[in-house]
Design an enzyme around this catalytic site. Structure first.
Site, PDB file in Angstrom:
ATOM      1  N   ASN A   1      33.601  80.125  41.350  1.00 52.15           N
ATOM      2  CA  ASN A   1      33.981  79.826  39.971  1.00 52.15           C
ATOM      3  C   ASN A   1      33.995  81.154  39.216  1.00 52.15           C
ATOM      4  OD1 ASN A   1      31.284  80.295  38.753  1.00 52.15           O
ATOM      5  ND2 ASN A   1      30.748  78.530  40.025  1.00 52.15           N
TER       6      ASN A   1
ATOM      7  N   GLY B   1      29.136  73.252  46.604  1.00 48.59           N
ATOM      8  CA  GLY B   1      30.175  73.253  47.627  1.00 48.59           C
ATOM      9  C   GLY B   1      30.134  74.469  48.529  1.00 48.59           C
TER      10      GLY B   1
ATOM     11  N   ASP C   1      30.884  77.505  47.885  1.00 52.00           N
ATOM     12  CA  ASP C   1      30.284  78.643  47.168  1.00 52.00           C
ATOM     13  C   ASP C   1      28.771  78.670  47.407  1.00 52.00           C
ATOM     14  OD1 ASP C   1      30.021  80.751  45.411  1.00 52.00           O
ATOM     15  OD2 ASP C   1      30.478  79.598  43.602  1.00 52.00           O
TER      16      ASP C   1
ATOM     17  N   SER D   1      39.968  74.612  45.751  1.00 51.30           N
ATOM     18  CA  SER D   1      40.227  73.636  44.673  1.00 51.30           C
ATOM     19  C   SER D   1      40.351  72.185  45.141  1.00 51.30           C
ATOM     20  CB  SER D   1      41.475  74.012  43.850  1.00 51.30           C
ATOM     21  OG  SER D   1      41.191  75.073  42.972  1.00 51.30           O
TER      22      SER D   1
ATOM     23  N   TYR E   1      36.851  70.880  42.124  1.00 51.98           N
ATOM     24  CA  TYR E   1      37.952  71.146  41.194  1.00 51.98           C
ATOM     25  C   TYR E   1      39.075  70.105  41.279  1.00 51.98           C
ATOM     26  CZ  TYR E   1      36.018  75.658  39.663  1.00 51.98           C
ATOM     27  OH  TYR E   1      35.241  76.641  39.116  1.00 51.98           O
TER      28      TYR E   1
HETATM   29  P1  ADP Z   1      36.392  73.909  44.562  1.00 51.71           P
HETATM   30  O1  ADP Z   1      35.438  74.014  43.407  1.00 51.71           O
HETATM   31  O2  ADP Z   1      37.348  75.080  44.652  1.00 51.71           O
HETATM   32  O3  ADP Z   1      37.071  72.582  44.632  1.00 51.71           O
HETATM   33  P2  ADP Z   1      34.456  73.126  46.633  1.00 51.71           P
HETATM   34  O4  ADP Z   1      33.482  74.015  47.315  1.00 51.71           O
HETATM   35  O5  ADP Z   1      33.939  72.039  45.793  1.00 51.71           O
HETATM   36  O6  ADP Z   1      35.447  74.126  45.835  1.00 51.71           O
HETATM   37  O7  ADP Z   1      35.422  72.505  47.715  1.00 51.71           O
HETATM   38  C1  ADP Z   1      36.426  73.228  48.372  1.00 51.71           C
HETATM   39  C2  ADP Z   1      36.542  72.738  49.791  1.00 51.71           C
HETATM   40  O8  ADP Z   1      35.529  73.357  50.586  1.00 51.71           O
HETATM   41  C3  ADP Z   1      36.353  71.231  49.953  1.00 51.71           C
HETATM   42  O9  ADP Z   1      37.390  70.754  50.797  1.00 51.71           O
HETATM   43  C4  ADP Z   1      34.984  71.125  50.653  1.00 51.71           C
HETATM   44  O10 ADP Z   1      34.946  70.003  51.508  1.00 51.71           O
HETATM   45  C5  ADP Z   1      34.972  72.391  51.454  1.00 51.71           C
HETATM   46  N1  ADP Z   1      33.672  72.894  51.917  1.00 51.71           N
HETATM   47  C6  ADP Z   1      32.436  72.703  51.413  1.00 51.71           C
HETATM   48  N2  ADP Z   1      31.515  73.370  52.158  1.00 51.71           N
HETATM   49  C7  ADP Z   1      32.192  74.007  53.149  1.00 51.71           C
HETATM   50  C8  ADP Z   1      31.827  74.847  54.247  1.00 51.71           C
HETATM   51  N3  ADP Z   1      30.559  75.190  54.494  1.00 51.71           N
HETATM   52  N4  ADP Z   1      32.822  75.299  55.071  1.00 51.71           N
HETATM   53  C9  ADP Z   1      34.117  74.982  54.844  1.00 51.71           C
HETATM   54  N5  ADP Z   1      34.516  74.208  53.836  1.00 51.71           N
HETATM   55  C10 ADP Z   1      33.571  73.726  52.999  1.00 51.71           C
END
Ligand code: ADP
Length: 185
Positions: free
Chosen positions: A31, A39, A41, A131, A135
């Site tokens: 972010n 998530g 991040d 996203s 998001y």
């Molecule tokens: P954003 O805020 O950009 O939407 P998120 O982290 O909430 O970011 O989600 C982005 C994508 O990353 C989602 O599809 C989620 O399922 C995926 N995700 C979450 N953790 C991991 C991980 N450890 N490795 C790969 N993808 C992940």
């Protein structure tokens, strides 16, 4: 796993945890504060350790006091991750909506991350589905945009050997796998 080769760059789709990818850089769907979050991040900062946050804080102080604008990208160490670097980018906050502005911003997030990797002389980069989580961008549109940005980049530049898209679930993988033959001509 799906693989395509275009202009000497291999594109790989896989299901997995991006924090385990052994590549030059993994991309963080950050972010704009760059101070970590939930998530992917949260997972990257948790596993990569405090060095990543320290470098993010420096970037905020020196380069982006107001935060990293959506669609831009910056790079830090990978800390304790297998990846040498983390490229932090910010996708649009769609909240279930889609329009040309979101599309352009998401396109930029992928494209500018790849450009940064190239400028750093990196050879392999792994992306999460930017996203598509908190998001809440429509997944089909977000996947199409990801593939378009990656394809445009590869057609212009052939400095990268491998680009991976690491999907956290089988349904997300299936969206990309279905699109790739259509988009990747
Ligand atoms: P954003 O805020 O950009 O939407 P998120 O982290 O909430 O970011 O989600 C982005 C994508 O990353 C989602 O599809 C989620 O399922 C995926 N995700 C979450 N953790 C991991 C991980 N450890 N490795 C790969 N993808 C992940």
């Amino acid at each position: 796993m799906v693989e395509k080769v275009v202009n000497n760059t291999k594109l790989v789709l896989k299901v997995g945890d991006i924090t385990e990818e052994n590549v030059d850089a993994i991309v963080n769907a950050a972010n704009s504060t760059l101070m970590g979050g939930g998530g992917v991040d949260g997972a990257i900062h948790a596993k990569g350790g405090s060095k990543i946050l320290e470098e993010c804080k420096k970037i905020r102080q020196t380069q982006y006091p107001e935060g990293l604008p959506t669609g831009e990208a910056v790079i830090t160490t990978g800390g304790n991750l297998p990846a040498k670097y983390v490229i932090h980018t910010v996708g649009p906050i769609c909240n279930g909506e889609w329009n040309q502005t979101f599309e352009k911003l998401l396109y930029n997030a992928y494209y500018n991350s790849l450009k940064l990797a190239k400028d750093k002389g990196l050879k392999s980069v792994a992306f999460p589905f930017i996203s598509a989580g908190a998001y809440r961008c429509p997944k089909e549109k977000a996947a199409q945009t990801a593939l378009k940005a990656i394809k445009d980049f590869i057609q212009k530049e052939n400095s990268l050997q491998e680009i991976r898209i690491v999907l956290f679930s089988q349904p997300d993988f299936d969206i990309f796998a279905r699109l790739i033959d259509k988009e990747w001509v």
